[in-house]
Write an enzyme that holds these catalytic residues in place. Structure first.
Site, PDB file in Angstrom:
ATOM      1  N   GLY A  81     -14.091  38.912   2.409  1.00  0.00           N
ATOM      2  CA  GLY A  81     -14.241  38.871   3.849  1.00  0.00           C
ATOM      3  C   GLY A  81     -14.333  40.276   4.418  1.00  0.00           C
ATOM      4  CG  HIS A  87     -13.336  50.989  -2.253  1.00  0.00           C
ATOM      5  ND1 HIS A  87     -12.137  50.707  -1.655  1.00  0.00           N
ATOM      6  CD2 HIS A  87     -14.025  49.827  -2.267  1.00  0.00           C
ATOM      7  CE1 HIS A  87     -12.097  49.433  -1.335  1.00  0.00           C
ATOM      8  NE2 HIS A  87     -13.241  48.873  -1.687  1.00  0.00           N
ATOM      9  CB  CYS A 183     -13.441  47.516   9.232  1.00  0.00           C
ATOM     10  SG  CYS A 183     -12.541  48.080   7.782  1.00  0.00           S
TER      11      CYS A 183
END
Length: 247
Positions: A81, A87, A183
């Site tokens: 999700g 990263h 995000c």
């Protein structure tokens, strides 16, 4: 008498915690799938993978084109999700692969992971909390800057087993986030333990604290608190959805 701790796991056996060092993202994703299938088939225990990735952008199922790098930087589309994130070195990544107890409450599982990472920030002397309508762990707006995310969470539940998980920025190069809308959120920033404390906080230093806090949270020994919501004048403009659920 205090209420008994309640685990979110289906099993009472110990979680197998594995420190893997630096692992390529696609290799780690395949390793997760192997563990998820084995756990769902009852041929392996609950497992938590703790690692770092070489620099990589990954896009969750709700990522929009405008969130992606505008310079053509490669992005790996994944089945968790949430939206896009980065990263890389200096960021602790945790992948708990757990069979959840019935009835499955994915939102509360996310809250447990948040509580664990809030505890880690507390142990470093960094005040953090939750933002209504968003996932992850946040530093409140102050004289140093706008509200900023220090830890992100994005999960998938497949056959009752969790995969993907959390990231905690320790001494990561935050410039990597400048190429994306992290995000999908445009009205907040990104930070790290090192940036907040003004000293280097390595993954090696943070890892044992995060390991212990996550294990305590999923077992219910670390309770989800109701008093760590950050005060803000209005609801966020871009709520973050962080999980995908597949039966």
């Amino acid at each position: 008498m205090s209420p008994r701790a309640v685990s979110c796991r289906a099993s009472a056996d110990p979680v197998d915690v594995r420190r893997l060092g630096t692992v390529d993202y696609l290799e780690a994703w395949e390793l997760q799938r192997t563990h998820v299938n084995a756990r769902a088939d009852e041929t392996a225990p609950d497992t938590m993978l703790l690692l770092e990735h070489p620099s990589v952008y990954t896009a969750g199922k709700r990522t929009e084109d405008a969130d992606r790098p505008s310079d053509g930087t490669p992005v790996i589309d994944v089945d968790r999700g949430g939206k896009i994130t980065w990263h890389g070195p200096g960021q602790l990544v945790g992948y708990p692969i757990l069979k959840l107890a019935d009835p499955i409450d994915v939102v509360h599982y996310v809250r447990r992971l948040e509580e664990a990472l809030i505890r880690v920030c507390d142990q470093f002397g960094v005040h953090s909390g939750r933002v209504e309508g968003r996932s992850g762990v946040w530093i409140p707006a102050d004289e140093r800057g706008i509200e900023r995310k220090i830890a992100a969470i994005g999960i998938r539940v497949q056959r009752g087993v969790t995969m993907h998980g959390f990231e905690l920025n320790c001494d990561a190069d935050l410039a990597a986030f400048d190429k994306i809308v992290p995000c999908g959120i445009r009205d907040a920033g990104v930070t790290s333990l090192s940036a907040e404390l003004g000293r280097d906080v390595t993954v090696e230093e943070a890892l044992p604290l995060a390991r212990d806090a996550v294990l305590a949270a999923i077992e219910g020994d670390l309770r989800v608190s109701d008093d760590r919501w950050l005060p803000r004048p209005e609801a966020p403009s871009a709520p973050g959805v962080t999980f995908a659920l597949q039966n």
